[in-house]
Write a protein that holds these residues in place. Structure first.
Motif, PDB file in Angstrom:
ATOM      1  N   GLN A  74      -7.171  -6.090   5.168  1.00 17.65           N
ATOM      2  CA  GLN A  74      -7.504  -7.198   4.272  1.00 17.65           C
ATOM      3  C   GLN A  74      -6.742  -8.493   4.523  1.00 17.65           C
ATOM      4  O   GLN A  74      -7.082  -9.586   4.628  1.00 17.65           O
ATOM      5  CB  GLN A  74      -7.281  -6.927   2.753  1.00 17.65           C
ATOM      6  CG  GLN A  74      -8.030  -7.754   2.013  1.00 17.65           C
ATOM      7  CD  GLN A  74      -7.893  -7.542   0.524  1.00 17.65           C
ATOM      8  OE1 GLN A  74      -6.779  -7.563  -0.188  1.00 17.65           O
ATOM      9  NE2 GLN A  74      -9.010  -7.604  -0.330  1.00 17.65           N
TER      10      GLN A  74
ATOM     11  N   VAL B 103     -13.158   3.330   5.382  1.00 17.01           N
ATOM     12  CA  VAL B 103     -12.345   3.088   4.535  1.00 17.01           C
ATOM     13  C   VAL B 103     -12.213   4.195   3.380  1.00 17.01           C
ATOM     14  O   VAL B 103     -13.208   4.732   3.006  1.00 17.01           O
ATOM     15  CB  VAL B 103     -12.857   1.657   3.501  1.00 17.01           C
ATOM     16  CG1 VAL B 103     -11.885   1.317   2.431  1.00 17.01           C
ATOM     17  CG2 VAL B 103     -13.324   0.746   4.419  1.00 17.01           C
TER      18      VAL B 103
ATOM     19  N   ALA C  65      -9.074   2.543   7.372  1.00 13.33           N
ATOM     20  CA  ALA C  65      -8.339   1.763   6.474  1.00 13.33           C
ATOM     21  C   ALA C  65      -8.119   2.558   5.409  1.00 13.33           C
ATOM     22  O   ALA C  65      -9.041   3.139   4.695  1.00 13.33           O
ATOM     23  CB  ALA C  65      -9.065   0.563   6.221  1.00 13.33           C
TER      24      ALA C  65
ATOM     25  N   LEU D 298     -10.400  -0.360  -2.956  1.00 14.45           N
ATOM     26  CA  LEU D 298     -11.184   0.146  -1.718  1.00 14.45           C
ATOM     27  C   LEU D 298     -12.448  -0.742  -1.712  1.00 14.45           C
ATOM     28  O   LEU D 298     -12.731  -1.180  -0.664  1.00 14.45           O
ATOM     29  CB  LEU D 298     -11.408   1.569  -1.560  1.00 14.45           C
ATOM     30  CG  LEU D 298     -10.142   2.319  -1.756  1.00 14.45           C
ATOM     31  CD1 LEU D 298     -10.719   3.944  -1.525  1.00 14.45           C
ATOM     32  CD2 LEU D 298      -9.365   2.360  -0.356  1.00 14.45           C
TER      33      LEU D 298
ATOM     34  N   ASP E 256       0.897  -1.148   0.055  1.00 16.93           N
ATOM     35  CA  ASP E 256       0.193   0.101   0.002  1.00 16.93           C
ATOM     36  C   ASP E 256       0.844   1.378  -0.108  1.00 16.93           C
ATOM     37  O   ASP E 256       1.876   1.348   0.887  1.00 16.93           O
ATOM     38  CB  ASP E 256      -1.019   0.003   1.090  1.00 16.93           C
ATOM     39  CG  ASP E 256      -1.953  -0.865   1.295  1.00 16.93           C
ATOM     40  OD1 ASP E 256      -3.063  -0.694   1.110  1.00 16.93           O
ATOM     41  OD2 ASP E 256      -1.564  -2.269   1.448  1.00 16.93           O
TER      42      ASP E 256
ATOM     43  N   THR F  24      -3.359   0.323   6.936  1.00 15.98           N
ATOM     44  CA  THR F  24      -3.375   0.424   5.589  1.00 15.98           C
ATOM     45  C   THR F  24      -4.565  -0.400   5.011  1.00 15.98           C
ATOM     46  O   THR F  24      -4.988  -1.499   5.774  1.00 15.98           O
ATOM     47  CB  THR F  24      -2.270  -0.254   4.801  1.00 15.98           C
ATOM     48  OG1 THR F  24      -2.041  -1.481   5.345  1.00 15.98           O
ATOM     49  CG2 THR F  24      -1.046   0.606   5.267  1.00 15.98           C
ATOM     50  N   ALA F  25      -5.068  -0.153   4.123  1.00 17.92           N
ATOM     51  CA  ALA F  25      -6.150  -0.986   3.475  1.00 17.92           C
ATOM     52  C   ALA F  25      -5.857  -2.386   3.254  1.00 17.92           C
ATOM     53  O   ALA F  25      -6.589  -3.435   3.567  1.00 17.92           O
ATOM     54  CB  ALA F  25      -6.629  -0.332   2.026  1.00 17.92           C
TER      55      ALA F  25
ATOM     56  N   VAL G  19     -11.842  -4.452  -0.449  1.00 15.44           N
ATOM     57  CA  VAL G  19     -11.543  -4.244   1.238  1.00 15.44           C
ATOM     58  C   VAL G  19     -13.009  -4.077   1.953  1.00 15.44           C
ATOM     59  O   VAL G  19     -13.215  -4.702   3.072  1.00 15.44           O
ATOM     60  CB  VAL G  19     -10.595  -2.973   1.574  1.00 15.44           C
ATOM     61  CG1 VAL G  19     -10.350  -2.759   2.959  1.00 15.44           C
ATOM     62  CG2 VAL G  19      -9.299  -3.448   0.760  1.00 15.44           C
TER      63      VAL G  19
END
Length: 488
Positions: free
Chosen positions: A150, A166, A273, A173, A130, A145-146, A176
């Motif tokens: 995940q 998010v 996120a 995105l 990310d 972080t996204a 996620v």
């Protein structure tokens, strides 16, 4: 379902034709294609199981929650079929690679022990992580972080929080947020800083990517089913809280990503996120001296030709390290790299019709990736979200004002000089997290655009992973028989 063989030969005693570095979509595709064409392959990866970040999974996972799982099963089956020529080396964190007479030696850590893998050629398929932009409060516990959110969900079945925001930019995105909602979290919204409608500027390219369009529609249906709002030109500009996240401030942005007055609003949440695209992992190509360039999304990537060859003989690069474009593109590039590396080392000619089809697929998938980069750019206005004391380098606690001071008052004109003056990028992550932001802030304060050299200054690392100094001191240089590198 068969699994990759996990009983490797002693790496130091075996000369492999090809060392594939990374077992994600690109690496798995490269390794299986090369092994199928007679090459002896070592497949190294830091993870305990193949699949990389894209197919990160728990033991005995049935794949129900994973996209493209049938493709992973096919690759895993192919690896099992060719296990006599494919040595899977899980849990191998690669920290350095170098050219030696006759080929390459890859240095890795496995359970605290040094391992060296000898090979005639290498295929770098290290993927990406990310890309982060700093904002006030982003170092609070509860800001992830996204991709980190995940990974917790896919790899461990852990939902990062109960009430989650998010935010960022890019199509990543959507899966996620959908995955979190399906796992029981309350997702307060997906706040997309860009304008996805910009894809309409590329109608033919977009329409050809029917699978990607269907995938996006699937995630949007999941968001609607869970009544999750999707807001464009909006993002998180501040995380609130003292010891942990208690809320997030979102705001509407103009076309340059500056905050529109009067649009800030606070949301109560325990998790944020965020992700702003991806940063390719290019330490290993840089260690080998591969020529690089600044890609359309602003990332530093390795230059490759139609055979996925870098500018260094014997070094191939596939997947995100030569341009972020998603798993399908990574698989295509990985197969091309595997076929041509096998030809260079064993003389096994690939089917020209298969190669032609792969080249057409690569062109189409790169075209769609380029359209996505144009539709989801990172706007320059994010720098205006920062306060003077906003941390940019969280490892060394370097503030935005410290970077400004290094440029304006101390005369640092590039990120390497800023690093020497203010220490961003000198912590444990060695600039992986703060490198992009530091380069962007430095260039802005110097009154110019970010260059390839700016990015290279914080991406080149002689040691790619944290490693005890004793291993660096004691790690032997490998020796190999000479061979003709023509065609490699």
């Amino acid at each position: 379902m068969p699994t990759l063989p996990v009983e490797p030969a002693e790496p130091g005693s075996v000369l492999h034709d090809i060392a594939v570095l990374g077992a994600g979509p690109a690496g798995l595709s490269a390794a299986t294609a090369a092994a199928a064409h007679g090459a002896r392959v070592a497949l190294l990866d830091a993870g305990p199981r193949p699949g990389g970040q894209y197919w990160r999974h728990r033991p005995a996972d049935d794949g129900a929650a994973h996209h493209d799982w049938p493709l992973f099963q096919r690759l895993r089956t192919a690896a099992h079929t060719h296990r006599a020529r494919l040595d899977h080396l899980p849990g191998h964190a690669i920290w350095h690679i170098e050219r030696i007479p006759g080929g390459f030696v890859t240095h890795a850590l496995n359970d605290g022990a040094s391992r060296e893998v000898l090979s005639r050629t290498v295929i770098v398929a290290t993927g990406a992580y990310d890309r982060q932009l700093p904002f006030p409060g982003w170092t609070l516990p509860g800001v992830y972080t996204a991709g980190g959110v995940q990974a917790l969900l896919k790899g461990h079945g852990v939902v990062a929080g109960r009430r989650i925001v998010v935010a960022g930019t890019g199509p990543f995105l959507l899966p996620v947020a959908a995955g979190l909602a399906e796992a029981g979290a309350t997702v307060l919204g997906v706040f997309e800083a860009g304008r996805p409608t910009a894809l309409a500027r590329h109608p033919l390219t977009t329409l050809r990517a029917t699978a990607k369009l269907a995938e996006g529609a699937h995630y949007l249906r999941t968001l609607r089913r869970h009544r999750i709002p999707y807001r464009t030109r909006t993002t998180v500009v501040r995380a609130q809280g003292e010891d942990t996240v208690t809320g997030a401030v979102v705001a509407r942005l103009d076309d340059r990503w500056r905050i529109e007055p009067g649009t800030r609003r606070a949301l109560e949440c325990d998790t944020v996120a965020v992700g702003y695209g991806f940063t390719p992992q290019t330490e290993l190509p840089l260690q080998l001296g591969c020529a690089m360039h600044r890609d359309a999304d602003g990332s530093l990537t390795a230059r490759v030709d139609t055979r996925q060859r870098s500018t260094v003989p014997g070094v191939y690069v596939a997947g995100e390290a030569c341009g972020v474009g998603g798993a399908q593109l990574a698989c295509t590039e990985g197969e091309l790299a595997g076929l041509h590396a096998a030809y260079a080392t064993t003389g096994a000619r690939p089917d020209p019709r298969r190669v032609a089809r792969l080249l057409r697929l690569r062109a189409a998938r790169r075209g769609f990736a380029a359209a996505l980069h144009e539709a989801y750019p990172v706007g320059p206005g994010w720098r205006e979200w920062l306060t003077e004391d906003t941390a940019v380098c969280r490892c060394e606690e370097v503030s935005a004002d410290a970077i400004r001071h290094a440029v304006k008052d101390l005369g640092a004109t590039d990120p390497r000089a800023v690093k020497m003056c203010a220490r961003p990028g000198m912590g444990l992550c060695q600039g992986r997290v703060c490198g992009y932001a530091t380069a962007a802030l430095t260039a802005a304060h110097a009154g110019r655009d970010v260059t390839e050299e700016d990015l290279r200054g914080l991406a080149a690392r002689p040691i790619a992973q944290p490693v005890p100094l004793g291993h660096v001191r004691n790690s032997p240089r490998g020796t190999m028989p000479h061979h003709d590198e023509e065609g490699a």
